[in-house]
Motif scaffolding. Structure first.
Motif, PDB file in Angstrom:
ATOM      1  N   ARG A  50       0.841  -1.200   0.000  1.00  0.00           N
ATOM      2  CA  ARG A  50       0.000   0.000   0.000  1.00  0.00           C
ATOM      3  C   ARG A  50       0.876   1.249   0.000  1.00  0.00           C
ATOM      4  O   ARG A  50       2.030   1.220   0.412  1.00  0.00           O
ATOM      5  N   SER A  51       0.286   2.337  -0.389  1.00  0.00           N
ATOM      6  CA  SER A  51       1.067   3.575  -0.509  1.00  0.00           C
ATOM      7  C   SER A  51       1.577   4.075   0.839  1.00  0.00           C
ATOM      8  O   SER A  51       2.539   4.834   0.893  1.00  0.00           O
ATOM      9  N   ASN A  52       0.953   3.645   1.944  1.00  0.00           N
ATOM     10  CA  ASN A  52       1.426   4.083   3.262  1.00  0.00           C
ATOM     11  C   ASN A  52       2.376   3.068   3.907  1.00  0.00           C
ATOM     12  O   ASN A  52       2.756   3.212   5.070  1.00  0.00           O
ATOM     13  N   GLU A  53       2.777   2.063   3.156  1.00  0.00           N
ATOM     14  CA  GLU A  53       3.729   1.079   3.649  1.00  0.00           C
ATOM     15  C   GLU A  53       5.083   1.320   2.994  1.00  0.00           C
ATOM     16  O   GLU A  53       5.155   1.801   1.853  1.00  0.00           O
ATOM     17  N   ARG A  54       6.145   0.946   3.671  1.00  0.00           N
ATOM     18  CA  ARG A  54       7.490   1.168   3.132  1.00  0.00           C
ATOM     19  C   ARG A  54       8.156  -0.137   2.748  1.00  0.00           C
ATOM     20  O   ARG A  54       9.017  -0.177   1.886  1.00  0.00           O
ATOM     21  N   GLU A  55       7.760  -1.209   3.423  1.00  0.00           N
ATOM     22  CA  GLU A  55       8.400  -2.478   3.150  1.00  0.00           C
ATOM     23  C   GLU A  55       7.425  -3.600   3.467  1.00  0.00           C
ATOM     24  O   GLU A  55       6.610  -3.495   4.388  1.00  0.00           O
ATOM     25  N   LYS A  56       7.552  -4.675   2.694  1.00  0.00           N
ATOM     26  CA  LYS A  56       6.688  -5.818   2.938  1.00  0.00           C
ATOM     27  C   LYS A  56       7.446  -7.088   2.561  1.00  0.00           C
ATOM     28  O   LYS A  56       8.233  -7.092   1.612  1.00  0.00           O
ATOM     29  N   THR A  91       0.827  -0.433 -11.081  1.00  0.00           N
ATOM     30  CA  THR A  91       0.247   0.574 -10.203  1.00  0.00           C
ATOM     31  C   THR A  91      -1.240   0.674 -10.487  1.00  0.00           C
ATOM     32  O   THR A  91      -1.697   0.300 -11.568  1.00  0.00           O
ATOM     33  N   ASP A  92      -1.979   1.146  -9.509  1.00  0.00           N
ATOM     34  CA  ASP A  92      -3.422   1.155  -9.708  1.00  0.00           C
ATOM     35  C   ASP A  92      -3.997   2.553  -9.599  1.00  0.00           C
ATOM     36  O   ASP A  92      -3.422   3.447  -9.009  1.00  0.00           O
ATOM     37  N   ALA A  93      -5.133   2.699 -10.228  1.00  0.00           N
ATOM     38  CA  ALA A  93      -5.913   3.918 -10.126  1.00  0.00           C
ATOM     39  C   ALA A  93      -7.346   3.484  -9.910  1.00  0.00           C
ATOM     40  O   ALA A  93      -7.880   2.676 -10.665  1.00  0.00           O
ATOM     41  N   LEU A  94      -7.933   4.005  -8.857  1.00  0.00           N
ATOM     42  CA  LEU A  94      -9.336   3.679  -8.627  1.00  0.00           C
ATOM     43  C   LEU A  94     -10.194   4.419  -9.630  1.00  0.00           C
ATOM     44  O   LEU A  94     -10.002   5.609  -9.858  1.00  0.00           O
ATOM     45  N   GLY A  98     -15.188   2.227  -7.502  1.00  0.00           N
ATOM     46  CA  GLY A  98     -14.174   1.484  -6.777  1.00  0.00           C
ATOM     47  C   GLY A  98     -13.433   0.446  -7.573  1.00  0.00           C
ATOM     48  O   GLY A  98     -12.635  -0.310  -7.010  1.00  0.00           O
ATOM     49  N   ALA A  99     -13.692   0.346  -8.866  1.00  0.00           N
ATOM     50  CA  ALA A  99     -12.926  -0.596  -9.684  1.00  0.00           C
ATOM     51  C   ALA A  99     -11.481  -0.131  -9.746  1.00  0.00           C
ATOM     52  O   ALA A  99     -11.172   1.038  -9.524  1.00  0.00           O
TER      53      ALA A  99
ATOM     54  N   LEU B  98     -13.956  -3.853  -2.332  1.00  0.00           N
ATOM     55  CA  LEU B  98     -14.321  -2.590  -2.954  1.00  0.00           C
ATOM     56  C   LEU B  98     -13.089  -1.718  -3.152  1.00  0.00           C
ATOM     57  O   LEU B  98     -12.894  -0.730  -2.473  1.00  0.00           O
ATOM     58  N   GLY B  99     -12.262  -2.081  -4.077  1.00  0.00           N
ATOM     59  CA  GLY B  99     -11.182  -1.212  -4.522  1.00  0.00           C
ATOM     60  C   GLY B  99      -9.895  -1.278  -3.745  1.00  0.00           C
ATOM     61  O   GLY B  99      -8.948  -1.922  -4.149  1.00  0.00           O
ATOM     62  N   LEU B 100      -9.840  -0.653  -2.598  1.00  0.00           N
ATOM     63  CA  LEU B 100      -8.555  -0.404  -1.955  1.00  0.00           C
ATOM     64  C   LEU B 100      -7.862  -1.684  -1.518  1.00  0.00           C
ATOM     65  O   LEU B 100      -8.477  -2.566  -0.939  1.00  0.00           O
ATOM     66  N   ALA B 101      -6.569  -1.750  -1.772  1.00  0.00           N
ATOM     67  CA  ALA B 101      -5.706  -2.829  -1.302  1.00  0.00           C
ATOM     68  C   ALA B 101      -6.214  -4.196  -1.702  1.00  0.00           C
ATOM     69  O   ALA B 101      -6.139  -5.145  -0.934  1.00  0.00           O
ATOM     70  N   SER B 102      -6.732  -4.323  -2.889  1.00  0.00           N
ATOM     71  CA  SER B 102      -7.225  -5.605  -3.355  1.00  0.00           C
ATOM     72  C   SER B 102      -6.338  -6.112  -4.459  1.00  0.00           C
ATOM     73  O   SER B 102      -6.237  -5.457  -5.482  1.00  0.00           O
ATOM     74  N   ALA B 103      -5.802  -7.314  -4.272  1.00  0.00           N
ATOM     75  CA  ALA B 103      -5.024  -7.926  -5.338  1.00  0.00           C
ATOM     76  C   ALA B 103      -5.954  -8.340  -6.467  1.00  0.00           C
ATOM     77  O   ALA B 103      -7.075  -8.791  -6.223  1.00  0.00           O
ATOM     78  N   GLN B 104      -5.468  -8.192  -7.682  1.00  0.00           N
ATOM     79  CA  GLN B 104      -6.220  -8.716  -8.818  1.00  0.00           C
ATOM     80  C   GLN B 104      -5.676 -10.087  -9.150  1.00  0.00           C
ATOM     81  O   GLN B 104      -4.469 -10.268  -9.275  1.00  0.00           O
ATOM     82  N   TYR B 105      -6.571 -11.027  -9.314  1.00  0.00           N
ATOM     83  CA  TYR B 105      -6.176 -12.390  -9.642  1.00  0.00           C
ATOM     84  C   TYR B 105      -6.478 -12.650 -11.107  1.00  0.00           C
ATOM     85  O   TYR B 105      -7.608 -12.447 -11.558  1.00  0.00           O
ATOM     86  N   PHE B 106      -5.454 -13.095 -11.811  1.00  0.00           N
ATOM     87  CA  PHE B 106      -5.549 -13.250 -13.251  1.00  0.00           C
ATOM     88  C   PHE B 106      -5.766 -14.707 -13.636  1.00  0.00           C
ATOM     89  O   PHE B 106      -5.251 -15.633 -12.989  1.00  0.00           O
TER      90      PHE B 106
END
Lengths: 114, 115
Positions: A50-56, A91-94, A98-99, B98-106
């Motif tokens: 996520r954009s508020n995370e630095r490492e995972k 990268t994503d754009a809502l 919410g898609a 609903l959008g945020l932090a959701s992985a897309q599975y292909f």
């Protein structure tokens, strides 16, 4: 455009070594995801940061995200022959309702030599 | 583990013919997507679909393309009159949340070859 761009375009290392791939993008993001694609196959989701995370971390994978530099890195430790694949950041754009529209980079082709 | 499935794995068609690519998203997912990847190029977003309507479509997704969720499980991409440049891998994807932090599975993709 928002795209992620990976570098290097191709990376060849010996089995057991670590592999680092980098990704840069241009606009603000919600999340950044890394995918793997074996030749001619589908995309396998590896990790989302996520954009508020630095490492995972996930197993042998470590992802970092620096939003100030608009860049991310994927580290694969102790590489194996089975890690040979192309790796993409996305990268994503809502969008409406919410898609989540993913924008992919060109990918890094990783080859692990036995 | 649930996965996205796609059929056929490979479709060969003549230019001008209609093709329908089929996908079965993961059953509790709400958002559905089509992407394509021309050989050697980036994966490109085509369209997103939620609540039985298109949420967003790219410039590629012109009047020749349409999507449908004809029943509770299938999600289809139709190309009405195929062109040579439609030859590509087509990937279906889905997400649950609903959008945020959701992985897309292909899915594994359909390789479309237009002759």
């Amino acid at each position: 455009s928002q795209q992620g761009e990976e570098d290097p375009q191709a990376l060849s290392i010996q089995e057991g070594e670590n592999a680092t791939m980098n990704c840069s993008y241009k606009t603000s993001i919600n999340n950044l995801q890394w995918y793997r694609q074996n030749s001619g196959r589908g995309l396998v989701h590896l990790i989302l940061i996520r954009s508020n995370e630095r490492e995972k971390h996930s197993g042998r994978l470590r992802v970092t995200l620096d939003t100030s530099k608009k860049s991310s890195s994927l580290l694969i430790t102790a590489s194996r022959a089975a890690d040979t694949a192309s790796y993409f950041c996305a990268t994503d754009a809502l969008v409406f309702q919410g898609a989540q529209k993913l924008v992919f980079g060109q990918g890094t082709r990783l080859t692990i030599n036995p | 583990e649930p996965e996205v499935t796609q059929t056929p794995s490979h479709q060969v068609t003549q230019m001008g013919q209609e093709v329908i690519l089929r996908c079965v998203p993961i059953s509790n997912h709400l958002y559905f997507y089509w992407y394509r990847q021309i050989l050697g190029q980036k994966v490109e977003f085509l369209v997103s679909f939620y609540n039985n309507e298109i949420s967003e479509k790219s410039e590629i997704f012109d009047d020749q393309f349409s999507v449908e969720r004809p029943d509770g499980s299938n999600f289809t991409l139709k190309i009405r009159s195929t062109k040579l440049e439609d030859s590509a891998m087509y990937f279906c994807a889905s997400t649950r949340a609903l959008g945020l932090a959701s992985a897309q599975y292909f899915g594994p993709g359909t390789r479309l070859t237009v002759l």
